[in-house]
Design an enzyme around this catalytic site. Structure first.
Site, PDB file in Angstrom:
ATOM      1  N   HIS A   1       0.793  -1.230   0.000  1.00 39.62           N
ATOM      2  CA  HIS A   1       0.000   0.000   0.000  1.00 39.62           C
ATOM      3  C   HIS A   1       0.820   1.273   0.000  1.00 39.62           C
ATOM      4  CE1 HIS A   1      -4.173  -1.364   0.627  1.00 39.62           C
ATOM      5  NE2 HIS A   1      -3.602  -2.425   1.152  1.00 39.62           N
TER       6      HIS A   1
ATOM      7  N   LYS B   1      -8.620  14.067   4.221  1.00 33.96           N
ATOM      8  CA  LYS B   1      -7.761  12.879   4.216  1.00 33.96           C
ATOM      9  C   LYS B   1      -6.851  13.005   5.419  1.00 33.96           C
ATOM     10  CE  LYS B   1      -6.450  14.112   0.034  1.00 33.96           C
ATOM     11  NZ  LYS B   1      -6.518  12.867  -0.728  1.00 33.96           N
ATOM     12  N   ARG B   2      -6.115  11.948   5.738  1.00 27.38           N
ATOM     13  CA  ARG B   2      -5.189  12.068   6.852  1.00 27.38           C
ATOM     14  C   ARG B   2      -4.190  13.203   6.580  1.00 27.38           C
ATOM     15  NH1 ARG B   2      -5.236   8.222  11.152  1.00 27.38           N
ATOM     16  NH2 ARG B   2      -3.377   9.322  11.822  1.00 27.38           N
TER      17      ARG B   2
ATOM     18  N   LYS C   1       0.880  14.281   1.407  1.00 31.24           N
ATOM     19  CA  LYS C   1      -0.412  14.649   0.820  1.00 31.24           C
ATOM     20  C   LYS C   1      -0.506  16.158   0.553  1.00 31.24           C
ATOM     21  CE  LYS C   1      -2.996  10.745   2.889  1.00 31.24           C
ATOM     22  NZ  LYS C   1      -3.826  10.160   1.799  1.00 31.24           N
TER      23      LYS C   1
ATOM     24  N   THR D   1      -8.421   6.722  -2.377  1.00 32.98           N
ATOM     25  CA  THR D   1      -9.787   6.281  -2.663  1.00 32.98           C
ATOM     26  C   THR D   1     -10.743   7.449  -2.476  1.00 32.98           C
ATOM     27  OG1 THR D   1      -9.900   5.469  -0.398  1.00 32.98           O
ATOM     28  CG2 THR D   1      -9.530   3.829  -2.150  1.00 32.98           C
TER      29      THR D   1
ATOM     30  N   LYS E   1     -14.265   8.658  -4.575  1.00 27.33           N
ATOM     31  CA  LYS E   1     -15.560   9.017  -3.975  1.00 27.33           C
ATOM     32  C   LYS E   1     -16.036  10.374  -4.494  1.00 27.33           C
ATOM     33  CE  LYS E   1     -13.897   6.864   0.276  1.00 27.33           C
ATOM     34  NZ  LYS E   1     -13.251   7.209   1.566  1.00 27.33           N
TER      35      LYS E   1
HETATM   36  C1  LIG Z   1     -11.984   7.363   1.844  1.00 27.12           C
HETATM   37  C2  LIG Z   1     -11.509   7.778   3.181  1.00 27.12           C
HETATM   38  C3  LIG Z   1     -10.151   8.004   3.408  1.00 27.12           C
HETATM   39  C4  LIG Z   1      -9.109   7.886   2.310  1.00 27.12           C
HETATM   40  O1  LIG Z   1      -8.955   9.145   1.715  1.00 27.12           O
HETATM   41  P1  LIG Z   1      -7.701   9.475   0.753  1.00 27.12           P
HETATM   42  O2  LIG Z   1      -8.043  10.819   0.212  1.00 27.12           O
HETATM   43  O3  LIG Z   1      -7.706   8.422  -0.310  1.00 27.12           O
HETATM   44  O4  LIG Z   1      -6.499   9.457   1.591  1.00 27.12           O
HETATM   45  C5  LIG Z   1      -9.743   8.408   4.662  1.00 27.12           C
HETATM   46  N1  LIG Z   1     -10.627   8.578   5.658  1.00 27.12           N
HETATM   47  C6  LIG Z   1     -11.954   8.404   5.468  1.00 27.12           C
HETATM   48  C7  LIG Z   1     -12.875   8.635   6.607  1.00 27.12           C
HETATM   49  C8  LIG Z   1     -12.433   7.982   4.238  1.00 27.12           C
HETATM   50  O5  LIG Z   1     -13.750   7.769   4.079  1.00 27.12           O
END
Ligand SMILES: *Cc1c(COP(=O)(O)O)cnc(C)c1O
Length: 853
Positions: free
Chosen positions: A397, A588-589, A594, A698, A702
């Site tokens: 990952h 995101k985190r 990032k 991911t 979304k």
């Molecule tokens: C989808 C999701 C992530 C992943 O987000 P990235 O932008 O791909 O890092 C992290 N936290 C939550 C709560 C999510 O639903």
């Protein structure tokens, strides 16, 4: 408890667990009544049947009448009611799968970021309307019960959410599978802000009851640790090894339903909870030291106490290794002893299970299976290896070197001495293969060794996984390519056929149907039903992008979703979102790679230009930037960045010069529940990691599926999103991965970007001046000087391209018809990112199994 209440579990307890406190546990029943082996039916699938079941649950489970019930009582009774509807299917799934003796997918993941369960269960069982009407007859608003649920946050971010999407898709596609993981008593911390700084609170998700889980203490298995190994000769005079552990804990399974969407299959997620064993306690109790016995109990139960909150940069802590071995050992034991029929010949194990290793966290399963086969079942080494290597596949990952787990041999030897021996032997055999294949290349053998020598002797878990696995996959095309070329190049030369790609996906049930009901309705109205399990059908929306009426309806959905978000943020955070703004979202985190700092520099740059009079507020496109991000509690730079974002927000939001045309909202505690309301409201999706750093992402999927346009780098799955939606409907900026590599090789000097770019200089200088920190000129030194002197993720190098591309975003946004057209095409062209497609790819390329029909 009768047979029918124990899903997926025949009455075959092991000798170890056949009595608890002197109570016999099984075999449960030898009854010949037909109901003994078949599940009893479900409650009637209509409003009356539902109300009766609900009131029955309220009375018998919660012990209250409707008039005396609290909201929490009602929520718990509702959850029980829904479970009752799913129960027969769960039991049937178990019976059917066992009888068919087909291959099962065992998904091994230390994290499952599940999100709330209620709505998903209502959707999968087709009960949403019935429940709403039934509750209404009881004077209850379903929406009030929904918000009672505290989401199980048993994961950090993308990796854990991916596991949750995958098990949803496997159930929906009728694939026999079991998810295995850890039932953390405290999931990912609850984030609060105090004076703009992150403060972590424990996540007490179990406090008000856990209605979705089924504990099975009678099926607990023992997991051993410590001690030493011994050689001995067996009855046939064969030299053998046995592990003599020094302590153990009980792993208690908690089963969760994983319902497929309207297909009658309900798979199982089995999460393990640690408990002290009686034997362990007894020794100490007998020695008369009560306090020590209690401490021992606490020690054992600590193993599943708390999720480690590091995302991407794990800490090599002993307890973390304990967690990993704990859940993996319990899962293998469970599958072999309880899921397979008694007497099953383990030489044929690969016909019945394929374990997917979700990152390196569960890789200790490899030596554990070897140990079981050799030490417990008398296999010789080669036989055991032949079986083991067919049972595992590995998903990597990351590309960040600091994210690849290396366990010190000192620690492994102390905690799992037999496993360390086995790892050494796997490594020896592997290295002799390497030396055979590449004679004389001792440097290569050293590079490929699973044992690293610096900074201390340790086991490279990714190498072990790669050697053991049948298949190794990355999670997006670019990532899989870089995995082959940069992370594991020697392995990919040795075994090119072992490497493959499966691009990640997200479940459209949660991230379209449940999170965006208005869009879902519009889609069904337009192209008919069926798209939710065949997401590529969204393509049929394409022609409607040119239909002004459809565009109007599509835009109305987005507007309604923004209002829904506005209501939520007002109630949840006391944040007021302005009307009519471009909603620019980065959730995101928090991680340097990032590049939340790059987004922040853009905002500060706009603000600086207005307050210094270079542009007027009227030149700004009205924009609200929403951040959502948790930082690992020990990650200083990430926490300082959160602090800085909040400080900038306070200043920007209060600046009269901006005339309300630029706002920042940073709701605390970003989680799945917030994502479900936030993402459907977004106009612009920020996916701005340094190219070559984000494995897939991911969140990006979304957003696109919910009609946001992406501003993004050529990284992770952005590459595939852009290819599918088309360049015109994606805002690409910044260096690509080869450019990043070249700049790194040449020597990157962020200071020269600062010197050469007056606007960048003015932006950073404004932060350094103390403008956002009440005159304190050093508060954000860590963040700013890191950017100026090091900037490992090259934010300054991409700054100008980012700012220029944001101007193009604004230009497109000014033409609302063109914008909406692009957003429709994003939805229509991103059906590929359904996790159903990911699962199809895994089935074909990796697991070589198929749905049960
Ligand atoms: C989808 C999701 C992530 C992943 O987000 P990235 O932008 O791909 O890092 C992290 N936290 C939550 C709560 C999510 O639903």
């Amino acid at each position: 408890m009768s047979d029918t209440a124990q899903p997926n579990r025949p009455a075959a307890p092991t000798a170890e667990t056949s009595t608890v406190n002197g109570r016999r546990l099984g075999p449960a029943s030898t009854a010949t009544h037909p109901l003994a082996t078949a599940p009893v039916g479900s409650p009637s699938h209509n409003v009356d049947g539902f109300v009766r079941e609900f009131l029955h649950e309220l009375n018998t489970n919660q012990g209250v009448t409707l008039s005396a019930s609290s909201l929490n009582d009602q929520y718990l009774a509702l959850a029980s009611t829904v479970k009752n509807y799913l129960m027969a299917r769960w039991l049937e799934t178990g019976l059917k799968t066992r009888a068919a003796k087909v291959k099962t997918v065992g998904y091994l993941s230390a994290e499952y970021l599940l999100g709330r369960q209620l709505d998903n269960a209502l959707l999968a069982s087709d009960l949403a309307d019935i429940a709403e009407k039934g509750l209404e007859l009881c004077g209850i608003d379903l929406a009030d019960l929904r918000v009672q649920e505290v989401e199980p946050g048993l994961g950090n971010g993308g990796l854990g959410r991916l596991a949750a999407c995958f098990i949803d898709s496997l159930a929906t596609m009728d694939v026999p599978s079991i998810g295995y993981g850890i039932r953390y008593e405290y999931g990912i911390f609850r984030q609060t802000f105090v004076d703009g700084r992150q403060v972590e609170q424990p996540d007490t998700w179990l406090a008000l009851g856990a209605p979705w889980e089924f504990p099975h203490p009678e099926s607990a298995v023992q997991v051993h640790f410590g001690g030493h190994t011994e050689r001995y000769a067996d009855d046939g005079g064969q030299e053998r090894t046995r592990w003599v552990p020094s302590w153990n804990v009980l792993a208690v399974p908690y089963n969760y339903m994983v319902p497929g969407y309207l297909n009658g299959r309900v798979n199982t997620l089995r999460l393990w909870s640690a408990q002290a064993t009686k034997a362990f306690d007894l020794q100490i109790f007998n020695s008369g030291d009560y306090a020590q016995a209690v401490r021992a109990q606490t020690f054992a139960e600590n193993i599943s106490k708390v999720l480690y909150p590091e995302d991407s940069t794990p800490q090599g802590k002993e307890l973390r290794l304990q967690q990993q071995y704990f859940f993996v050992a319990a899962s293998l034991r469970d599958f072999i002893d309880h899921e397979l029929e008694p007497g099953f010949d383990l030489h044929r194990l690969p016909e019945r299970i394929t374990f997917q290793l979700n990152d390196t966290h569960p890789v200790i399963a490899v030596p554990e299976l070897m140990r079981i086969l050799i030490d417990e079942h008398g296999f010789d080494w080669d036989e055991a290896w032949e079986v083991t290597r067919q049972c595992f596949d590995y998903t990597c990952h990351t590309l960040l070197p600091e994210a690849l787990e290396v366990w010190p041999t000192e620690l492994l030897g102390r905690l799992l001495p037999r496993h360390l021996e086995i790892i050494f032997q796997i490594n020896d055999q592997f290295l002799s293969l390497v030396r055979q294949t590449y004679p004389g290349d001792e440097m290569l053998a050293r590079r490929m060794s699973m044992i690293s020598e610096h900074p201390e002797r340790g086991v490279r878990m990714a190498f072990l996984a790669t050697v053991a696995a049948s298949r190794v996959n990355g999670v997006a095309e670019l990532h899989s390519q870089l995995l082959r070329d940069k992370v594991l190049p020697d392995f990919s030369s040795l075994w090119p056929e072992k490497f493959t790609n499966v691009t990640n996906g997200v479940t459209p049930r949660r991230f379209v149907r449940l999170s965006n009901p208005l869009l879902s309705e519009l889609i069904t109205d337009t192209i008919g039903a069926g798209w939710l399990t065949d997401l590529e059908r969204l393509k049929e929306l394409e022609p409607y992008a040119d239909d002004p009426q459809f565009r109007e309806r599509f835009a109305a959905v987005k507007a309604a979703n923004k209002h829904r978000l506005t209501d939520l943020l007002r109630a949840r955070d006391g944040i007021d979102l302005p009307d009519g703004h471009l909603l620019d979202v980065m959730v995101k985190r928090l991680h340097e790679y990032k590049r939340q700092s790059l987004k922040l520099l853009h905002i500060v740059s706009l603000y600086e230009q207005v307050i210094s009079g270079k542009i007027s507020a009227a030149d700004l496109t009205p924009r609200t930037v929403v951040f959502g991000a948790k930082a690992a509690p020990g990650y200083r730079m990430a926490k300082d960045t959160i602090h800085l974002i909040n400080k900038v927000a306070a200043k920007v939001n209060a600046a009269p010069e901006l005339e309300e045309r630029l706002k920042i909202a940073f709701p605390a505690n970003y989680n799945v529940t917030l994502a479900e309301t936030l993402i459907p409201a977004a106009d612009l999706s920020e996916q701005i990691s340094l190219a070559g750093m984000e494995a897939s992402g991911t969140g990006n999927m979304k957003f696109a599926l919910n009609g946001a346009l992406t501003i993004g780098t050529d990284d992770g799955a952005n590459v595939e999103i852009r290819r599918l939606v088309g360049d015109k409907h994606f805002f690409l900026f910044g260096m690509d991965e080869p450019a990043v590599s070249a700049l790194g090789a040449k020597g990157y000097n962020p200071g020269s970007c600062y010197e050469a770019n007056p606007q960048l200089k003015a932006t950073l200088d404004l932060i350094l001046s103390g403008h956002f920190s009440d005159g304190d000129r050093h508060l954000f030194d860590s963040v700013v000087y890191n950017l100026l002197n090091q900037d490992r993720f090259m934010a300054l190098a991409d700054f100008q391209a980012y700012v220029d591309t944001q101007a193009k975003v604004e230009e497109r946004y000014a033409d609302q018809e063109a914008w909406t057209r692009s957003t429709i095409l994003n939805v229509a062209r991103t059906g590929y990112f359904s996790s159903d497609r990911s699962m199809r790819d895994y089935l074909q390329r990796i697991w070589h199994t198929s749905p049960m029909l």
